[in-house]
Write an enzyme that holds these catalytic residues in place. Structure first.
Site, mmCIF file in Angstrom:
data_model
loop_
_atom_site.group_PDB
_atom_site.id
_atom_site.type_symbol
_atom_site.label_atom_id
_atom_site.label_comp_id
_atom_site.label_asym_id
_atom_site.label_seq_id
_atom_site.Cartn_x
_atom_site.Cartn_y
_atom_site.Cartn_z
ATOM 1 C CG MET A 10 -2.009 1.016 1.181
ATOM 2 S SD MET A 10 -3.137 0.738 -0.224
ATOM 3 C CE MET A 10 -4.436 -0.229 0.564
ATOM 4 C CG ASP A 11 2.565 2.933 -3.275
ATOM 5 O OD1 ASP A 11 3.227 2.049 -2.677
ATOM 6 O OD2 ASP A 11 2.615 3.111 -4.504
ATOM 7 C CB ALA A 40 0.606 -5.250 -6.829
ATOM 8 C CB THR A 206 13.734 1.228 -19.565
ATOM 9 O OG1 THR A 206 14.098 1.364 -18.190
ATOM 10 C CG2 THR A 206 13.032 -0.107 -19.776
ATOM 11 N N GLY A 208 14.064 5.924 -20.019
ATOM 12 C CA GLY A 208 13.111 7.007 -19.749
ATOM 13 C C GLY A 208 12.438 7.448 -21.036
ATOM 14 C CG ASP A 210 16.098 9.626 -24.741
ATOM 15 O OD1 ASP A 210 15.381 10.419 -25.389
ATOM 16 O OD2 ASP A 210 17.052 9.985 -24.045
ATOM 17 N N GLY A 211 13.079 5.808 -24.524
ATOM 18 C CA GLY A 211 12.669 4.458 -24.913
ATOM 19 C C GLY A 211 13.512 3.373 -24.274
ATOM 20 C CB THR A 234 4.868 7.179 -9.961
ATOM 21 O OG1 THR A 234 5.182 8.489 -9.545
ATOM 22 C CG2 THR A 234 5.077 6.211 -8.820
ATOM 23 C CG ASP A 238 6.237 -0.952 -11.610
ATOM 24 O OD1 ASP A 238 7.294 -1.596 -11.669
ATOM 25 O OD2 ASP A 238 5.860 -0.341 -10.583
HETATM 26 P P1 ADP Z 1 11.840 3.453 -14.425
HETATM 27 O O1 ADP Z 1 10.453 4.025 -14.416
HETATM 28 O O2 ADP Z 1 11.903 2.033 -13.987
HETATM 29 O O3 ADP Z 1 12.878 4.330 -13.783
HETATM 30 P P2 ADP Z 1 12.429 4.472 -17.097
HETATM 31 O O4 ADP Z 1 12.495 5.857 -16.544
HETATM 32 O O5 ADP Z 1 13.550 4.039 -17.999
HETATM 33 O O6 ADP Z 1 12.289 3.358 -15.972
HETATM 34 O O7 ADP Z 1 11.032 4.360 -17.899
HETATM 35 C C1 ADP Z 1 10.528 3.125 -18.353
HETATM 36 C C2 ADP Z 1 9.819 3.313 -19.682
HETATM 37 O O8 ADP Z 1 8.754 4.236 -19.522
HETATM 38 C C3 ADP Z 1 10.695 3.881 -20.798
HETATM 39 O O9 ADP Z 1 11.374 2.840 -21.482
HETATM 40 C C4 ADP Z 1 9.644 4.574 -21.671
HETATM 41 O O10 ADP Z 1 8.995 3.630 -22.502
HETATM 42 C C5 ADP Z 1 8.612 5.082 -20.656
HETATM 43 N N1 ADP Z 1 8.851 6.472 -20.215
HETATM 44 C C6 ADP Z 1 9.437 6.881 -19.070
HETATM 45 N N2 ADP Z 1 9.479 8.227 -18.981
HETATM 46 C C7 ADP Z 1 8.876 8.693 -20.102
HETATM 47 C C8 ADP Z 1 8.586 10.017 -20.634
HETATM 48 N N3 ADP Z 1 8.925 11.130 -19.964
HETATM 49 N N4 ADP Z 1 7.960 10.093 -21.831
HETATM 50 C C9 ADP Z 1 7.608 8.978 -22.517
HETATM 51 N N5 ADP Z 1 7.854 7.718 -22.084
HETATM 52 C C10 ADP Z 1 8.474 7.574 -20.900
#
Ligand code: ADP
Length: 289
Positions: A10-11, A40, A206, A208, A210-211, A234, A238
């Protein structure tokens, strides 16, 4: 069936203008109690995208235990593998302020998921199409699951988070690893890009917005992220993992599976909350057009 073996929390989210200093009390401006836990979250992400999903995990005998189990059920996850243990459920205390967060996770029942429990679920693991795991449950339980899966030729996606639980021992079972960049650096050091070549089609990092990238045995492949107006990242990872699991269970080729996961994760960052922002199948397919 996709079986997720992992954490259920639970968050407890609290927002404030500024973080309190040591010994100080401040007034907050937001409070929410929302279901979470990487296991979950990934189970819900996969179920929302049309996967048939079962969860193996543990919750406590407190009221959160009831809520967390009901939430998974409502989202279409089979909870017959979720056990109830005396004591509190896992919680994550999430403090939000100044565009940043500070999180304390208290594992509670999650740490009572023993390797004997995993042995009791051997049949469910062995007959799954795919196993999905993270590192928020005891490491011997992760190891036991991966052993059973390997013995029965069931593929495993291991999202190595939090990465301090990562052990080289996992590598001999050749799971598909899905760290983000900082987790990849924790696992393989600054030269993690070289590790991609040592684990063709098995290490997906991953990136962020950038894919994600991987090495396909011949060349490095980057599957670009989808540019969106991100309001809450957040649960992005997941959603990515849950979506990747659905795509892989459907035997999509790797690049297509990652494209699908990027699309689902990009939708999730456009909404607040981890589970709350997770997209459905149609929405995700539309984003891919
Ligand atoms: P985590 O959330 O585990 O830190 P990442 O930040 O690498 O991992 O994000 C996981 C995936 O979520 C990325 O590969 C991408 O597909 C998507 N994602 C995360 N941030 C963004 C964003 N700002 N815009 C578009 N897609 C995002």
């Amino acid at each position: 069936m996709i079986t997720v073996v992992g954490s259920i929390n639970m968050d407890l989210v609290v927002g404030t203008e500024r973080f309190p200093k040591q010994g100080e009390t401040v007034l907050g401006n937001l409070h929410a109690t929302v279901p979470g836990g990487k296991g979950a979250n990934q189970a819900v992400a996969a179920a929302r995208l049309g996967g048939q999903v079962g969860m193996i995990g543990a919750v406590g005998t407190d009221p959160f235990g009831d809520e967390l189990t009901a939430n998974l059920k409502n989202k279409g996850v089979d909870v017959s593998g979720v056990k109830r243990v005396e004591g509190p459920s896992g919680i994550a205390n999430i403090l939000l302020s100044e565009g940043d967060n500070r999180i304390i996770v208290v594992p509670g029942a999650n740490h009572e998921l023993t390797h004997e429990d995993i042995d009791n679920c051997e049949q469910a693991i062995a007959s799954s199409d795919l196993i999905v795991m993270q590192l928020e449950i005891p490491i011997p339980s992760v190891l036991r699951t991966i052993e059973i899966a390997h013995k029965n030729h069931v593929p495993v996606i291991l999202n190595p988070a939090p990465s301090d639980g990562f052990s080289e021992e996992f590598l001999k079972y050749e799971p598909i690893l899905t760290p983000n960049e900082s987790e990849a650096a924790m696992m393989f050091g600054d030269k993690w890009e070289q590790a991609l070549e040592a684990h063709p089609n098995r290490l997906i990092v991953t990136l962020g917005r950038d894919g994600a990238r991987y090495y396909d045995g011949e060349r490095h492949v980057r599957v670009p992220g989808i540019r969106v107006n991100a309001v809450d990242t957040t649960g992005a990872g997941d959603t990515f993992n849950g979506a990747l699991a659905v795509a892989m269970a459907e035997k999509m080729p790797m690049a297509d599976a990652i494209r699908f996961a990027n699309a689902a994760a990009s939708l999730s960052v456009e909404k607040f909350g981890a589970q709350g922002g997770m997209p459905g199948r149609e929405e995700t397919m539309r984003r891919l057009q």
